[in-house]
Design a protein around this motif. Structure first.
Motif, short mmCIF file in Angstrom:
data_model
loop_
_atom_site.label_atom_id
_atom_site.label_comp_id
_atom_site.label_asym_id
_atom_site.label_seq_id
_atom_site.Cartn_x
_atom_site.Cartn_y
_atom_site.Cartn_z
N CYS A 60 0.85 -1.21 0.00
CA CYS A 60 0.00 0.00 0.00
C CYS A 60 0.88 1.26 0.00
N ILE A 61 0.67 2.12 -1.00
CA ILE A 61 1.47 3.37 -1.12
C ILE A 61 1.38 4.20 0.16
N PHE A 62 0.17 4.35 0.71
CA PHE A 62 0.04 5.23 1.87
C PHE A 62 0.63 4.60 3.12
N CYS A 63 0.57 3.26 3.27
CA CYS A 63 1.29 2.63 4.39
C CYS A 63 2.78 2.91 4.27
N LYS A 64 3.30 2.89 3.02
CA LYS A 64 4.74 3.17 2.81
C LYS A 64 5.07 4.63 3.11
N ILE A 65 4.16 5.53 2.81
CA ILE A 65 4.38 6.95 3.16
C ILE A 65 4.39 7.09 4.68
N ILE A 66 3.45 6.44 5.35
CA ILE A 66 3.35 6.55 6.81
C ILE A 66 4.61 5.99 7.49
N ALA B 226 -0.88 13.78 8.07
CA ALA B 226 -1.33 14.72 7.03
C ALA B 226 -0.13 15.15 6.19
N PHE B 227 -0.29 15.09 4.86
CA PHE B 227 0.82 15.41 3.94
C PHE B 227 0.26 15.99 2.65
N TYR B 228 1.11 16.72 1.93
CA TYR B 228 0.68 17.36 0.68
C TYR B 228 0.51 16.33 -0.43
N ASP B 229 -0.59 16.46 -1.18
CA ASP B 229 -0.83 15.60 -2.33
C ASP B 229 0.23 15.87 -3.40
N ILE B 230 0.72 14.80 -4.03
CA ILE B 230 1.78 14.91 -5.03
C ILE B 230 1.28 15.56 -6.32
N ASN B 231 -0.03 15.52 -6.53
CA ASN B 231 -0.62 16.04 -7.77
C ASN B 231 -1.80 16.95 -7.40
N PRO B 232 -1.50 18.15 -6.87
CA PRO B 232 -2.57 18.98 -6.29
C PRO B 232 -3.61 19.43 -7.32
N VAL C 285 -4.23 24.65 -2.27
CA VAL C 285 -3.83 23.83 -1.12
C VAL C 285 -4.54 22.49 -1.24
N HIS C 286 -3.78 21.41 -1.25
CA HIS C 286 -4.35 20.06 -1.38
C HIS C 286 -3.55 19.13 -0.46
N VAL C 287 -4.19 18.76 0.63
CA VAL C 287 -3.54 17.94 1.66
C VAL C 287 -4.35 16.67 1.87
N PHE D 174 -13.89 12.42 0.76
CA PHE D 174 -13.45 11.02 0.84
C PHE D 174 -13.93 10.31 -0.42
N ASN D 175 -13.10 10.20 -1.44
CA ASN D 175 -13.47 9.37 -2.58
C ASN D 175 -13.51 7.92 -2.10
N THR D 176 -14.65 7.27 -2.32
CA THR D 176 -14.85 5.94 -1.75
C THR D 176 -15.34 4.99 -2.82
N GLN E 118 -11.75 6.68 -6.25
CA GLN E 118 -10.72 6.24 -5.30
C GLN E 118 -9.67 5.42 -6.03
N THR E 119 -8.42 5.86 -5.97
CA THR E 119 -7.32 5.16 -6.64
C THR E 119 -6.37 4.51 -5.65
N VAL E 120 -6.33 5.02 -4.44
CA VAL E 120 -5.50 4.43 -3.39
C VAL E 120 -6.44 3.90 -2.32
N PHE E 121 -6.38 2.57 -2.12
CA PHE E 121 -7.34 1.94 -1.21
C PHE E 121 -6.80 1.85 0.22
N ALA F 296 -8.73 11.44 3.52
CA ALA F 296 -9.52 12.64 3.28
C ALA F 296 -8.67 13.60 2.46
N HIS F 297 -9.26 14.17 1.40
CA HIS F 297 -8.63 15.27 0.69
C HIS F 297 -9.11 16.56 1.36
N ILE F 298 -8.19 17.44 1.72
CA ILE F 298 -8.54 18.80 2.14
C ILE F 298 -8.15 19.73 1.00
P1 5GP Z 1 -7.92 9.13 -4.58
O1 5GP Z 1 -7.90 9.25 -6.09
O2 5GP Z 1 -7.71 7.68 -4.15
O3 5GP Z 1 -9.09 9.77 -3.91
O4 5GP Z 1 -6.68 9.97 -4.09
C1 5GP Z 1 -5.37 9.51 -4.10
C2 5GP Z 1 -4.49 10.72 -4.05
O5 5GP Z 1 -3.19 10.31 -3.70
C3 5GP Z 1 -4.38 11.44 -5.41
O6 5GP Z 1 -4.83 12.78 -5.27
C4 5GP Z 1 -2.89 11.35 -5.74
O7 5GP Z 1 -2.38 12.52 -6.34
C5 5GP Z 1 -2.26 11.10 -4.38
N1 5GP Z 1 -1.03 10.33 -4.42
C6 5GP Z 1 -0.83 9.16 -5.08
N2 5GP Z 1 0.43 8.72 -4.88
C7 5GP Z 1 1.03 9.64 -4.06
C8 5GP Z 1 2.34 9.73 -3.50
O8 5GP Z 1 3.22 8.89 -3.69
N3 5GP Z 1 2.59 10.82 -2.72
C9 5GP Z 1 1.65 11.79 -2.47
N4 5GP Z 1 2.01 12.81 -1.69
N5 5GP Z 1 0.40 11.72 -2.98
C10 5GP Z 1 0.10 10.66 -3.77
#
Ligand code: 5GP
Ligand code: ZN
Length: 113
Positions: A4-10, A27-33, A37-39, A86-88, A94-97, A101-103
């Motif tokens: 899981c990408i987010f477990c690896k970030i944590i 809480a961390f900044y989204d890589i693709n805002p 502001v996109h957290v 919360f994309n669910t 939802q792309t990351v399971f 929450a997106h702020i």
């Molecule tokens: P979802 O589409 O599941 O609601 O949101 C997943 C979010 O995670 C997307 O906005 C995407 O830009 C973000 N994201 C995906 N991979 C990474 C990453 O490796 N680092 C960060 N900071 N954000 C990520």
């Protein structure tokens, strides 16, 4: 969860730009805002999404709203307004399971799109 990408970030395996954390949430900044502001806010324990909350794991996510409130205050968004999403599920985008929450804020936000 090991893949899981987010477990690896944590756990620090994947770097991220931290906003703040406590024992239960990160809480961390989204890589693709998609806003000025996109957290993202994630529980430190892996729960896939809101629909995966159970009697057993709900303790890991129950405090997310007060944490989001504190993140919003730290970001300085509380007065102007912000959106929490919360994309669910796949059809909701939802792309990351791993529940998150997106702020979104820092600008005028259209509704509903
Ligand atoms: P979802 O589409 O599941 O609601 O949101 C997943 C979010 O995670 C997307 O906005 C995407 O830009 C973000 N994201 C995906 N991979 C990474 C990453 O490796 N680092 C960060 N900071 N954000 C990520
Ligand atoms: Zn995870």
């Amino acid at each position: 969860m090991s893949d899981c990408i987010f477990c690896k970030i944590i756990n620090g395996e994947i770097p991220s730009k931290k906003v703040m954390e406590n024992d239960d949430f990160y809480a961390f900044y989204d890589i693709n805002p998609v806003a000025k502001v996109h957290v993202l806010v994630v529980p430190k324990k892996h729960v896939a999404n809101i629909s995966a909350i159970t009697d057993d794991n709900q303790k890991y996510v129950a405090g997310i709203l007060p944490f989001i409130r504190d993140v919003v205050a730290k970001l300085g968004l509380a007065d102007d307004g912000y959106r929490v999403i919360f994309n669910t599920g796949e059809k909701a985008g939802q792309t990351v399971f791993h529940m998150h929450a997106h702020i979104l804020g820092g600008q005028e936000l259209d509704w509903p799109n």
